[in-house]
Scaffold this active site. Structure first.
Site, PDB file in Angstrom:
ATOM      1  N   GLU A  85      26.476 -28.990   0.812  1.00 30.37           N
ATOM      2  CA  GLU A  85      26.202 -27.556   0.639  1.00 30.37           C
ATOM      3  C   GLU A  85      26.627 -26.750   1.865  1.00 30.37           C
ATOM      4  O   GLU A  85      26.179 -27.031   2.986  1.00 30.37           O
ATOM      5  CB  GLU A  85      24.715 -27.337   0.363  1.00 30.37           C
ATOM      6  CG  GLU A  85      24.379 -25.884   0.080  1.00 30.37           C
ATOM      7  CD  GLU A  85      22.973 -25.684  -0.469  1.00 30.37           C
ATOM      8  OE1 GLU A  85      22.432 -24.591  -0.303  1.00 30.37           O
ATOM      9  OE2 GLU A  85      22.435 -26.638  -1.073  1.00 30.37           O
ATOM     10  N   LYS A 263      12.957 -25.917  -1.270  1.00 33.79           N
ATOM     11  CA  LYS A 263      14.279 -26.504  -1.426  1.00 33.79           C
ATOM     12  C   LYS A 263      15.094 -26.239  -0.169  1.00 33.79           C
ATOM     13  O   LYS A 263      15.847 -27.095   0.302  1.00 33.79           O
ATOM     14  CB  LYS A 263      14.963 -25.920  -2.674  1.00 33.79           C
ATOM     15  CG  LYS A 263      16.275 -26.628  -3.048  1.00 33.79           C
ATOM     16  CD  LYS A 263      17.496 -25.966  -2.453  1.00 33.79           C
ATOM     17  CE  LYS A 263      18.778 -26.641  -2.920  1.00 33.79           C
ATOM     18  NZ  LYS A 263      19.988 -26.080  -2.297  1.00 33.79           N
ATOM     19  N   ASP A 279      15.608 -43.078   2.571  1.00 34.28           N
ATOM     20  CA  ASP A 279      15.407 -42.837   1.146  1.00 34.28           C
ATOM     21  C   ASP A 279      15.100 -41.357   0.904  1.00 34.28           C
ATOM     22  O   ASP A 279      13.963 -40.907   1.084  1.00 34.28           O
ATOM     23  CB  ASP A 279      14.257 -43.714   0.647  1.00 34.28           C
ATOM     24  CG  ASP A 279      14.103 -43.696  -0.866  1.00 34.28           C
ATOM     25  OD1 ASP A 279      14.594 -42.746  -1.501  1.00 34.28           O
ATOM     26  OD2 ASP A 279      13.480 -44.631  -1.411  1.00 34.28           O
ATOM     27  N   HIS A 377      26.370 -17.709   2.728  1.00 37.75           N
ATOM     28  CA  HIS A 377      26.624 -18.841   1.846  1.00 37.75           C
ATOM     29  C   HIS A 377      27.995 -18.704   1.174  1.00 37.75           C
ATOM     30  O   HIS A 377      28.769 -19.653   1.127  1.00 37.75           O
ATOM     31  CB  HIS A 377      25.522 -18.905   0.784  1.00 37.75           C
ATOM     32  CG  HIS A 377      25.606 -20.094  -0.101  1.00 37.75           C
ATOM     33  ND1 HIS A 377      25.114 -21.325   0.273  1.00 37.75           N
ATOM     34  CD2 HIS A 377      26.132 -20.267  -1.332  1.00 37.75           C
ATOM     35  CE1 HIS A 377      25.321 -22.198  -0.700  1.00 37.75           C
ATOM     36  NE2 HIS A 377      25.945 -21.570  -1.687  1.00 37.75           N
TER      37      HIS A 377
END
Length: 426
Positions: A85, A263, A279, A377
């Site tokens: 991202e 998030k 993990d 972004h």
């Protein structure tokens, strides 16, 4: 070798990775150049991948970058971050630079304690059985610790237990929690082995039937706590501080906003977890469960003004990560990522990861409180669009500039600009 016509293929795992790839290629009608792409090997060779997972045919590369400017407990870190991202690494690095002015990040932890659960049903006297388990504490600890004498010799092993009564449609379940110090391992295999060994003894003590015996990913005995202060002027002034606090309060009050807010936290956290071969699913599951531990999903972070009007932020989050076992010691890039980090223990690694999550959350909220999330972004995303549209390296910057100026970061517009630039050249 037979041709793969359906997904039902007995003995697929017995084939070599190359043979498996050719079978999949036949099934999916892959062209030669597509097969060649899957055959390409990066740092993770197919021989290693084949030992790590089942039915391996190739490996997938994720961009690996580094977060800069991080000062954590007085120590400088260059932090490997694996993510696809755009803006994640830039935002966290920028906020680490801002927070550095006030001393950086300060972190502590509760130790490397993992929990395994032993589910017992059909217990005739659950309240009395609960007490009998507490009475058997020392015996159960001895049995569990016989499963891993090396861990015990290093100061780890089962340290305590707790017993919960859980109502269900099948009646009241008795659930034994065993608390295990896993030292520098994430510890899933260790706690699961101990839980398996304890199961018959628990049945004898309780008179019930043991079913599940497995670790919990809600690792609330393995918390990382991080705090920082961001200088108000470095952030952009008092209005920006107020805007960030307002954004935080929105996330704290509304689970729809909290999901996206968290998030953003995990954008930073998961990138370091992935880079170090840990993990990601375990860490993410534990984080989101912890965010809802009081019966309502809310923000993992807290932001407020301090006495000087600067922005003070904290995060408290489960962090079940390790430096031994799993992909951390197998994946060549993961091993190098740990070396770049210069961390000496799993606890230190967890503190670093928590700091990255806090920095990333601050970066996202600052963008929301100022120019909006899309500007930064999309400026990075536009480069991906230009490349996907077929731009040559010397065209990319110009195409990005035009798309951003027009506010049209789209594949169709990128292709149009490519043609316009080619026509100009000719």
């Amino acid at each position: 070798m037979r041709l793969m016509k359906t997904s039902s293929y007995s003995g697929f795992y017995k084939l070599s990775p190359k043979q498996r790839l050719m079978e999949v290629a036949e099934f999916a009608n892959l062209e030669k150049n597509e097969i060649d792409t899957l055959k390409k090997e990066g740092a993770l060779g197919i021989d290693v991948a084949d030992r790590m997972i089942e039915n391996a045919i190739s490996s997938l590369s994720i961009p690996l970058g580094v977060g800069l400017h991080f000062l954590i407990n007085g120590k400088d870190y260059v932090i490997p971050m694996a993510t696809e991202e755009p803006s994640v690494i830039a935002a966290s690095s920028n906020m680490a630079r801002v927070c550095r002015k006030k001393g950086g990040f300060f972190a502590c932890n509760t130790g490397p304690i993992m929990i395994a659960q032993i589910q017992v049903i059909n217990v005739p006297d659950v309240y009395a059985a609960r007490i009998r388990l507490f009475e058997s504490r020392e015996t159960l600890i001895k049995i569990a610790n016989k499963q891993d004498p090396l861990l015990v010799s290093l100061g780890g092993g089962m340290k305590d237990l707790d017993v919960n009564l859980v109502p269900s449609s099948q009646g009241t379940m008795l659930v034994l929690h065993i608390m295990v110090n896993t030292k520098d391992a994430m510890g899933a295999n260790t706690v699961n082995t101990m839980a398996e060994a304890l199961a018959p003894h628990v049945e004898k003590i309780t008179g019930g039937k043991v079913y599940l015996r497995i670790l919990s990913n809600l690792a609330d005995k393995r918390l990382v706590r991080v705090r920082t202060v961001a200088d108000k002027e470095a952030l952009g002034g008092e209005d920006v501080v107020d805007g960030i606090i307002s954004a935080y309060e929105f996330a704290a009050a509304d689970p729809y906003r909290a999901a996206t807010h968290n998030k953003g936290v995990m954008n930073g956290i998961s990138s370091v977890v992935l880079a170090t071969g840990n993990d990601t699913r375990a860490v993410e599951a534990g984080a989101h469960a912890y965010a809802a531990r009081n019966g309502r999903y809310t923000s993992l972070t807290h932001w407020e003004k301090n006495a000087d009007g600067d922005l003070a932020g904290t995060i408290e989050i489960p962090m079940p990560v390790g430096l031994v076992g799993g992909a951390t010691k197998v994946h060549p890039i993961a091993k190098l990522a740990v070396k770049i980090l210069k961390v000496k223990s799993a606890l230190e690694l967890g503190e670093v990861i928590g700091a990255v999550g806090l920095a990333q959350n601050l970066g996202a909220m600052r963008a929301l409180a100022t120019e909006g999330i899309q500007r930064g972004h999309m400026s990075l995303h536009s480069r991906n669009i230009a490349v996907m549209a077929g731009a040559s390296p010397d065209m990319v910057d110009k195409i990005v500039e035009i798309m951003i100026a027009e506010g049209k970061v789209r594949m169709d517009r990128a292709k149009e600009i490519i043609e316009e630039l080619k026509n100009k050249k000719s």
